[in-house]
Design a protein around this motif. Sequence first.
Motif, PDB file in Angstrom:
ATOM      1  N   GLN A  10       0.833  -1.205   0.000  1.00 43.46           N
ATOM      2  CA  GLN A  10       0.000   0.000   0.000  1.00 43.46           C
ATOM      3  C   GLN A  10       0.867   1.254   0.000  1.00 43.46           C
ATOM      4  OE1 GLN A  10      -2.613  -0.425   3.347  1.00 43.46           O
ATOM      5  NE2 GLN A  10      -4.066  -1.720   2.232  1.00 43.46           N
ATOM      6  N   ASN A  11       1.951   1.242   0.769  1.00 45.99           N
ATOM      7  CA  ASN A  11       2.860   2.392   0.812  1.00 45.99           C
ATOM      8  C   ASN A  11       3.512   2.630  -0.544  1.00 45.99           C
ATOM      9  OD1 ASN A  11       2.299   2.972   3.463  1.00 45.99           O
ATOM     10  ND2 ASN A  11       4.072   1.884   4.275  1.00 45.99           N
ATOM     11  N   LYS A  12       3.934   1.518  -1.188  1.00 45.75           N
ATOM     12  CA  LYS A  12       4.531   1.647  -2.515  1.00 45.75           C
ATOM     13  C   LYS A  12       3.525   2.194  -3.515  1.00 45.75           C
ATOM     14  CE  LYS A  12       8.183  -1.807  -2.242  1.00 45.75           C
ATOM     15  NZ  LYS A  12       8.680  -3.070  -2.759  1.00 45.75           N
ATOM     16  N   GLU A  13       2.305   1.682  -3.451  1.00 45.81           N
ATOM     17  CA  GLU A  13       1.256   2.144  -4.362  1.00 45.81           C
ATOM     18  C   GLU A  13       0.943   3.610  -4.099  1.00 45.81           C
ATOM     19  OE1 GLU A  13      -3.366   1.129  -5.465  1.00 45.81           O
ATOM     20  OE2 GLU A  13      -2.129  -0.420  -4.548  1.00 45.81           O
ATOM     21  N   SER A  14       0.890   3.964  -2.832  1.00 50.40           N
ATOM     22  CA  SER A  14       0.627   5.357  -2.474  1.00 50.40           C
ATOM     23  C   SER A  14       1.748   6.258  -2.988  1.00 50.40           C
ATOM     24  CB  SER A  14       0.495   5.476  -0.955  1.00 50.40           C
ATOM     25  OG  SER A  14       0.424   6.818  -0.579  1.00 50.40           O
ATOM     26  N   SER A  15       2.990   5.814  -2.844  1.00 46.37           N
ATOM     27  CA  SER A  15       4.130   6.589  -3.329  1.00 46.37           C
ATOM     28  C   SER A  15       4.095   6.724  -4.845  1.00 46.37           C
ATOM     29  CB  SER A  15       5.444   5.936  -2.907  1.00 46.37           C
ATOM     30  OG  SER A  15       5.566   5.955  -1.508  1.00 46.37           O
ATOM     31  N   LEU A  16       3.751   5.635  -5.523  1.00 41.28           N
ATOM     32  CA  LEU A  16       3.669   5.661  -6.980  1.00 41.28           C
ATOM     33  C   LEU A  16       2.537   6.579  -7.443  1.00 41.28           C
ATOM     34  CD1 LEU A  16       4.296   1.912  -7.871  1.00 41.28           C
ATOM     35  CD2 LEU A  16       5.822   3.851  -8.272  1.00 41.28           C
ATOM     36  N   THR A  17       1.406   6.514  -6.759  1.00 43.42           N
ATOM     37  CA  THR A  17       0.280   7.382  -7.104  1.00 43.42           C
ATOM     38  C   THR A  17       0.655   8.842  -6.914  1.00 43.42           C
ATOM     39  OG1 THR A  17      -1.248   5.654  -6.417  1.00 43.42           O
ATOM     40  CG2 THR A  17      -2.147   7.867  -6.605  1.00 43.42           C
ATOM     41  N   LYS A  18       1.322   9.125  -5.809  1.00 36.25           N
ATOM     42  CA  LYS A  18       1.765  10.499  -5.534  1.00 36.25           C
ATOM     43  C   LYS A  18       2.759  10.964  -6.598  1.00 36.25           C
ATOM     44  CE  LYS A  18       3.876  13.318  -1.927  1.00 36.25           C
ATOM     45  NZ  LYS A  18       4.489  13.319  -0.593  1.00 36.25           N
ATOM     46  N   ALA A  19       3.703  10.111  -6.939  1.00 35.93           N
ATOM     47  CA  ALA A  19       4.693  10.458  -7.961  1.00 35.93           C
ATOM     48  C   ALA A  19       4.021  10.690  -9.316  1.00 35.93           C
ATOM     49  CB  ALA A  19       5.750   9.368  -8.074  1.00 35.93           C
ATOM     50  N   LEU A  20       3.063   9.836  -9.646  1.00 36.67           N
ATOM     51  CA  LEU A  20       2.345   9.997 -10.913  1.00 36.67           C
ATOM     52  C   LEU A  20       1.590  11.318 -10.948  1.00 36.67           C
ATOM     53  CD1 LEU A  20       1.515   8.838 -13.630  1.00 36.67           C
ATOM     54  CD2 LEU A  20      -0.346   7.648 -12.473  1.00 36.67           C
ATOM     55  N   ARG A  21       0.933  11.661  -9.851  1.00 33.54           N
ATOM     56  CA  ARG A  21       0.209  12.930  -9.768  1.00 33.54           C
ATOM     57  C   ARG A  21       1.183  14.110  -9.929  1.00 33.54           C
ATOM     58  NH1 ARG A  21      -2.225  12.040  -5.389  1.00 33.54           N
ATOM     59  NH2 ARG A  21      -0.845  13.123  -3.951  1.00 33.54           N
TER      60      ARG A  21
END
Length: 91
Positions: A10-21
């Motif tokens: 979940q943390n990795k996905e959250s980080s990836l989502t944040k980076a994508l945004r």
Amino acid sequence: MTLTLDNRSQNKESSLTKALRQIQQLNCKIQELEQQHLSYVQKQQNLISAIAEICVSPMQEIEALRILIYRGEAACRQYLRSVLVKQRKNS
């Protein structure tokens, strides 16, 4: 153990989502800056054409370009207006 792996995922996905945004925001800003640059270039090209049409001597053209470079578009337009006024007075 499974709970820890899920949290990491979940943390990795959250980080990836944040980076994508953030990447999307940067791309939007880049597009905005590119549009502003194109607009600026078009204005400068139009102003250079006006300089060529209005100025009757090479010295006037040089002065107009110097003003454009060092003092900006507004000052150059003001100079061109003054040249036009002088030309009308002389004719």
